[in-house]
Design a protein around this motif. Structure first.
Motif, mmCIF file in Angstrom:
data_model
loop_
_atom_site.group_PDB
_atom_site.id
_atom_site.type_symbol
_atom_site.label_atom_id
_atom_site.label_comp_id
_atom_site.label_asym_id
_atom_site.label_seq_id
_atom_site.Cartn_x
_atom_site.Cartn_y
_atom_site.Cartn_z
ATOM 1 N N GLU A 72 0.803 -1.220 0.000
ATOM 2 C CA GLU A 72 0.000 0.000 0.000
ATOM 3 C C GLU A 72 0.838 1.274 0.000
ATOM 4 O O GLU A 72 0.323 2.354 -0.246
ATOM 5 N N VAL A 159 1.115 0.105 -4.792
ATOM 6 C CA VAL A 159 0.524 1.334 -5.320
ATOM 7 C C VAL A 159 1.480 2.514 -5.229
ATOM 8 O O VAL A 159 1.256 3.544 -5.838
ATOM 9 N N THR A 162 2.820 8.199 -2.214
ATOM 10 C CA THR A 162 2.321 9.393 -2.893
ATOM 11 C C THR A 162 3.455 10.396 -3.127
ATOM 12 O O THR A 162 4.271 10.638 -2.241
ATOM 13 N N PRO A 163 3.517 10.949 -4.347
ATOM 14 C CA PRO A 163 4.626 11.852 -4.697
ATOM 15 C C PRO A 163 4.714 13.048 -3.745
ATOM 16 O O PRO A 163 5.784 13.617 -3.561
ATOM 17 N N PRO A 583 0.334 7.865 -12.667
ATOM 18 C CA PRO A 583 -0.207 6.894 -11.719
ATOM 19 C C PRO A 583 0.473 5.544 -11.950
ATOM 20 O O PRO A 583 0.796 5.214 -13.094
ATOM 21 N N THR A 584 0.710 4.811 -10.885
ATOM 22 C CA THR A 584 1.341 3.497 -11.048
ATOM 23 C C THR A 584 0.334 2.399 -10.757
ATOM 24 O O THR A 584 -0.666 2.621 -10.087
ATOM 25 N N VAL A 586 -1.836 0.771 -12.558
ATOM 26 C CA VAL A 586 -3.196 0.745 -13.109
ATOM 27 C C VAL A 586 -3.186 0.005 -14.437
ATOM 28 O O VAL A 586 -2.250 0.121 -15.223
ATOM 29 N N GLN A 587 -4.248 -0.715 -14.651
ATOM 30 C CA GLN A 587 -4.399 -1.438 -15.906
ATOM 31 C C GLN A 587 -5.335 -0.643 -16.809
ATOM 32 O O GLN A 587 -6.233 0.056 -16.339
ATOM 33 N N THR A 590 -5.821 5.466 -19.974
ATOM 34 C CA THR A 590 -5.893 6.275 -21.185
ATOM 35 C C THR A 590 -4.663 7.165 -21.236
ATOM 36 O O THR A 590 -3.911 7.264 -20.264
ATOM 37 N N SER A 593 -4.725 9.773 -18.580
ATOM 38 C CA SER A 593 -4.366 9.464 -17.200
ATOM 39 C C SER A 593 -2.931 9.875 -16.882
ATOM 40 O O SER A 593 -2.590 10.125 -15.732
ATOM 41 N N SER A 596 -3.190 13.282 -15.355
ATOM 42 C CA SER A 596 -4.104 13.567 -14.252
ATOM 43 C C SER A 596 -3.652 12.906 -12.961
ATOM 44 O O SER A 596 -4.431 12.685 -12.071
ATOM 45 N N GLY A 597 -2.372 12.581 -12.884
ATOM 46 C CA GLY A 597 -1.864 12.009 -11.633
ATOM 47 C C GLY A 597 -1.660 13.090 -10.596
ATOM 48 O O GLY A 597 -2.086 14.238 -10.776
ATOM 49 N N GLU A 598 -1.009 12.729 -9.522
ATOM 50 C CA GLU A 598 -0.692 13.681 -8.463
ATOM 51 C C GLU A 598 0.233 14.763 -9.012
ATOM 52 O O GLU A 598 1.147 14.479 -9.779
ATOM 53 N N ALA A 599 -0.002 16.021 -8.667
ATOM 54 C CA ALA A 599 0.869 17.091 -9.139
ATOM 55 C C ALA A 599 1.581 17.743 -7.960
ATOM 56 O O ALA A 599 0.989 17.926 -6.899
ATOM 57 N N ASP B 82 -0.896 21.899 -3.921
ATOM 58 C CA ASP B 82 -0.500 20.807 -4.802
ATOM 59 C C ASP B 82 -1.476 19.629 -4.837
ATOM 60 O O ASP B 82 -1.753 19.098 -5.895
ATOM 61 N N ARG B 85 -7.230 18.216 -6.524
ATOM 62 C CA ARG B 85 -7.708 17.583 -7.746
ATOM 63 C C ARG B 85 -9.061 16.944 -7.498
ATOM 64 O O ARG B 85 -9.551 16.957 -6.364
ATOM 65 N N ARG B 88 -10.797 14.885 -4.210
ATOM 66 C CA ARG B 88 -10.141 15.200 -2.938
ATOM 67 C C ARG B 88 -11.068 15.969 -2.022
ATOM 68 O O ARG B 88 -11.925 16.713 -2.482
ATOM 69 N N LYS B 115 -4.425 7.322 1.770
ATOM 70 C CA LYS B 115 -3.597 6.338 1.081
ATOM 71 C C LYS B 115 -3.547 6.738 -0.366
ATOM 72 O O LYS B 115 -4.467 7.381 -0.871
ATOM 73 N N PHE B 116 -2.491 6.369 -1.013
ATOM 74 C CA PHE B 116 -2.376 6.750 -2.414
ATOM 75 C C PHE B 116 -3.140 5.752 -3.258
ATOM 76 O O PHE B 116 -2.623 4.751 -3.718
ATOM 77 N N VAL B 118 -5.347 5.095 -6.609
ATOM 78 C CA VAL B 118 -5.440 5.712 -7.926
ATOM 79 C C VAL B 118 -6.860 5.576 -8.444
ATOM 80 O O VAL B 118 -7.404 4.486 -8.529
ATOM 81 N N ASN B 120 -9.313 5.560 -11.416
ATOM 82 C CA ASN B 120 -9.215 5.349 -12.850
ATOM 83 C C ASN B 120 -9.904 6.508 -13.531
ATOM 84 O O ASN B 120 -11.102 6.681 -13.406
ATOM 85 N N SER B 121 -9.113 7.328 -14.226
ATOM 86 C CA SER B 121 -9.749 8.518 -14.770
ATOM 87 C C SER B 121 -10.486 8.212 -16.076
ATOM 88 O O SER B 121 -11.253 9.007 -16.555
ATOM 89 N N GLY B 122 -10.241 7.050 -16.637
ATOM 90 C CA GLY B 122 -11.029 6.657 -17.798
ATOM 91 C C GLY B 122 -12.445 6.332 -17.340
ATOM 92 O O GLY B 122 -12.636 5.739 -16.291
#
Lengths: 802, 123
Positions: A72, A159, A162-163, A583-584, A586-587, A590, A593, A596-599, B82, B85, B88, B115-116, B118, B120-122
């Motif tokens: 995690e 997962v 987080t950055p 993002p890491t 993920v299957q 697109t 994506s 749209s990850g963490e910035a 930061d 998004r 959140r 927790k991080f 993810v 799925n943005s699709g």
């Protein structure tokens, strides 16, 4: 394997805490062997918890995703440095860290007192073991906090961390804060031991003073790193937000500061005993509260890491600590009576009392503001909260007064100071303060903020007073020894580490407060929307957005900017950027994506002694995102083999058809798609450069902000000097009995008075009186030792040591 | 004695100013019928995909913290933390004007994710 070994070690650790507490209590009636055994049980606890931590760290480094804590909070891609730090980003990991650090601190404290404080130590051991038992028990029996929970079958990847937490501070900021919280357990445990056994002289304080100082320094360093992290990383340019969790860490630091001062008064003068016992109880309870706030989610905070199951238990422990200690203190009031009264308001102890009241008032204010949402819900039924201006309104005047007393305290001698002496020692600092005030009024616009002006003036007073202390001390030494000035300065510091280390801390805090006052009152903040080639002027600095940059790597897409700055004829570049982490794990993602990850912001910072120039970009990616959406549509059509798709799509479409027919080909097809998508994402990201989109830059000019960090480093250096063992305490065994402690405290008082006299803080007349008084008291103590050996107890022989 | 009276003064000041200076904490669904001009502290969850840039500011929608309730449109200018998004939890101080929550500049707080995970943005 790891999980089984770890769980067994954890269970044994819990058992060790029970053994330690049981043996210590059983041995409290005088059975030394049992007390020795309880100490060894604490050492064992430390070894077992070390094993747990090592096992988890090994699991992180070796990507053992069968442990859910690793899965995690880490991933194969996570850099090794952050794999090591990922443990405490989890709830179970941070609780384990708490218990582990406590077991280290407890072992060190019990080793240091192994043949001292015979009566107090067993109860202190029981308290330490009890607290350690609470945390290991929580890990063992709590819901969802088992650090050795496993996943079956083990996933191939985690997962990731987080950055936002991938910053070098992550390695030290949380452990420092936790170590600070935890180390306050040591003086607390010994205070409880002293209360239970009614050994309420200064011996427990002497035995744990260094731990209190270490806790204070760790907590301070943790706060500092958090502030610095926020300033350079979070993209808002501030270092303090009166956020509940920040406040929760600041409160025990403030009461801890008060405690470090008031215990000196008890050591020297035998007063403030109830106050000291209460202060350390409150400090420990606040440290627990800090742990609780991070882990509970009762208050809205940037640090509230989700609701958790352990909150109520920690709250229960806080209640037990407060109620138990209060009952104990009330039942011991007779033994806690002061041995004398404060002689005069013009004395160091009186100033210490004032500074204590200020610090406690500051803590009470922050406490009220932090918990106001709960308080208002109780009275009005509505959760309402207080913002930074409310906090500033109270903390500013209190901080201004504190900085004044930071300067006054060191100038006064213990017991009493005559008017003539006071005039002599205050003259130079007061004159410099007035000069600084006038100079600031004439040359700057400081008149806009009178609180800041007051703080600058008082800080000038304090710093001059402290410099005068060093000067006079060294001059006095030089008269006696004929050394050079630097040698004399070094000699007085090394011979009186506590005193001069403390002064250095004061100087650091004064400098730090100057930085806070200047940067918060005179900051310039601008939002500039600039296209490439455009420029703007902020506070005399010409800032030009020269060109955009893009970089792409495995982990992130980075949209940066090159800013050319012209300042006082000097030219330099700032390269702030904004990273969009992929993002890491993920299957079937697109192209979108990837964007749209963490910035996170990488701030462009030009630090300076006079002011910092700070810039963070907010790139306008809307056009880019339109292109990304179009690309995603095109890619979808391509994969489906839709009519009209370009010919190079045929290969991909074929692969997809094959995968649809044969499930075994699916992973390979997905990997191929991912590769293609990553390639398209990269090309699109690079198109950002040609586009030349405008960027909104937040630009901040922060005067004197660097002095916050410099001041903090000065203060830490001072604390380190005060913590460092003196040559004498390293060579000879320290006082073992109450009588020895009294003797040593009295000798120290006599030498302090000599030093104060030599430095001109005591007039000849006062000194003669005080010296006679002290020597009489010393003779009384010696008589007690020779005659009837203390309070009817045999004087213990100091243990002979090599 | 002096210390005690100062303490009492401070306590009275704290209580008095805190009740008058505080802003009420509300979730979006409680704010739909809110008094215009009153300052509130809104806690909600950003609706994924609703964030739009608008000149120097942001427009987005928030739902209640559990993700339900009616959606409240928000406008905001100033520092964007930061972690901000879609999806959140945020805390924002501001007023409600004709059905839109107008955030005060630089008051946006975004909570760190526990927790991080993810999303799925699709779609």
């Amino acid at each position: 394997m790891t999980a089984n070994l770890g769980s067994a070690a954890l269970a044994l650790a819990f058992f060790a805490t029970l053994c330690a507490a049981g043996l210590a209590l059983a041995g409290a009636r005088g059975e030394r062997r049992w007390v020795d055994a309880s100490r060894r049980a604490v050492y064992t606890l430390c070894a077992l918890l070390t094993l747990c931590v090592v096992l988890i760290e090994i699991a992180f480094i070796s990507d053992d995703f069968s442990l859910s804590i690793v899965q995690e909070h880490s991933s194969i891609e996570t850099p090794t440095f952050y794999k090591l730090a990922a443990m405490w980003s989890s709830q179970e990991g941070s609780l384990l860290l708490w218990a582990w650090v406590l077991s280290i601190a407890s072992s060190a404290a019990l080793y240091a007192t192994r043949d001292k404080l015979r009566e107090v130590v067993p109860y202190a051991t029981a308290v330490l073991a009890g607290v350690a038992g609470f945390f290991t028990g929580l890990l063992l029996f709590g819901e969802g906090v088992d650090p050795f929970a496993t996943l079956s079958p083990a996933p191939a990847d985690g997962v990731g961390l987080t950055p936002l937490l991938q910053h070098p501070s992550m390695m030290i900021h949380p452990p420092m804060l936790y170590s600070g919280y935890v180390a306050f357990t040591i003086p607390f445990a010994f205070a409880i031991g002293a209360l239970v056994t009614r050994r309420l002289d200064a011996a427990w304080i002497r035995a744990t003073r260094r731990f209190a100082l270490i806790a204070w320094a760790f907590l301070g360093l943790g706060l500092l790193l958090g502030a610095r992290w926020s300033y350079t990383e979070l993209g808002w340019g501030g270092y303090w937000a009166w956020d509940p969790v920040e406040n929760a860490a600041l409160m025990p630091w403030l009461t801890g500061t008060a405690f470090l001062h008031s215990i000196m008064v008890q050591e020297k003068r035998g007063i403030l005993k109830v106050w000291n016992a209460s202060l350390i109880v409150v400090t420990f309870a606040l440290a627990l509260l800090g742990t609780f706030l991070v882990r509970s989610g009762v208050l809205q905070s940037i640090h509230a890491f989700g609701d958790s199951t352990v909150g109520p238990y920690i709250l229960g422990l806080i209640a037990v600590v407060l109620l138990g200690s209060a009952a104990l203190i009330v039942s011991r009031l007779d033994d806690l009576r002061s041995e004398r009264r404060i002689d005069s308001l013009a004395s160091r102890e009186a100033v210490f009392l004032v500074n204590n009241l200020l610090l406690v008032a500051l803590t009470a204010t922050i406490f009220w503001g932090t918990f106001f949402p709960l308080i208002s819900e109780l009275f009005t039924g509505e959760k309402a909260s207080l913002a930074a201006p409310w906090f500033d309104q109270y903390t500013t005047p209190l901080a201004v007064l504190l900085v004044l007393f930071t300067g006054i305290g060191p100038l006064l001698a213990w017991r009493r100071v005559s008017w003539d002496t006071a005039k002599r020692v205050f003259l130079a600092p007061a004159a410099v303060a007035v000069l600084v005030g006038v100079a600031l009024l004439l040359s700057t616009d400081v008149a806009n903020s009178l609180w800041a002006l007051a703080l600058f003036v008082f800080a000038a007073f304090s710093l001059t007073g402290l410099a005068q202390e060093f000067w006079r001390g060294a001059a006095a030494r030089r008269r006696l020894s004929g050394e050079s000035m630097p040698a004399a300065l070094a000699a007085i510091v090394t011979r009186n580490r506590r005193r001069y280390g403390g002064y250095i801390v004061h100087a650091g805090i004064a400098v730090l407060l100057i930085g806070i006052a200047a940067s918060s009152s005179f900051q310039t903040k601008r939002d500039l929307k600039l296209s490439p080639g455009e420029s703007a002027v902020v506070e005399g600095r010409q800032i030009t957005y020269e060109r955009p940059t893009v970089s792409v790597d495995e982990r992130a897409l980075t949209f940066g900017a090159v800013l050319g700055v012209e300042q006082d004829g000097e030219r330099f570049e700032l390269r702030p950027s904004r990273d969009y982490f992929r993002p890491t794990g993920v299957q079937g993602r697109t192209i979108g994506s990837f964007f749209s990850g963490e910035a996170t912001s990488e701030v462009g910072l030009k630090p300076g002694l006079r002011s910092d120039l700070w810039a963070a970009p907010e790139p306008d990616l809307s056009a880019l995102k339109r292109r990304v959406r179009a690309a995603d549509r095109g890619f979808g059509a391509c994969v489906r083999g839709a009519p009209g798709a370009p010919p190079q799509c045929e290969a991909v479409a074929q692969l997809m058809r094959a995968a649809a027919a044969d499930p075994r080909l699916r992973p390979a097809a997905l990997a191929q798609i991912n590769r293609l998508q990553a390639a398209v994402a990269e090309r699109l990201a690079r198109s950002y450069i040609a586009e030349g989109a405008p960027v909104t830059f937040r630009v901040i000019v922060d005067p004197l902000v660097t002095w916050i960090w410099i001041g903090a480093l000065i203060a830490l250096t001072g604390a380190l000097i005060a913590i460092w063992p003196t040559r004498r305490s390293r060579r000879a065994p320290a006082a073992d009995t109450e009588l020895e402690a009294l003797k040593e405290a009295k000798y120290r008082e006599i030498s302090d008075a000599e030093l104060d006299h030599a430095a001109g803080k005591l007039s000849d007349e006062d000194y003669a009186l005080l010296d006679a008084e002290l020597r009489r008291e010393a003779v009384e103590i010696l008589d007690r030792g020779n005659g009837h050996a203390g309070n009817g107890r045999p004087a213990e022989k100091p243990a002979a040591r090599g | 004695m002096v210390a005690l009276s100062v303490a009492v003064l401070l306590a009275v000041g704290l209580v008095y100013t805190s009740f008058s200076a505080s802003t009420e904490a509300k979730e979006p669904s409680q704010l739909l019928g809110a008094t215009p001009g009153t300052s509130y502290e809104m806690t909600g969850r950003v609706v994924p995909g609703s964030i739009r840039r608008d000149g120097n500011g942001l427009r987005f929608q928030v739902a209640d913290r559990d993700g339900g309730g009616q959606r409240l449109p928000v406008t905001y200018t100033g520092t964007v933390p930061d972690p901000f998004r879609g999806g959140r939890e945020i805390i924002l101080t501001g007023t409600v004007e004709s059905g839109t929550f107008v955030g005060e500049p630089d008051t946006l707080i975004t909570k760190c994710p526990s927790k991080f995970t993810v999303e799925n943005s699709g779609k």
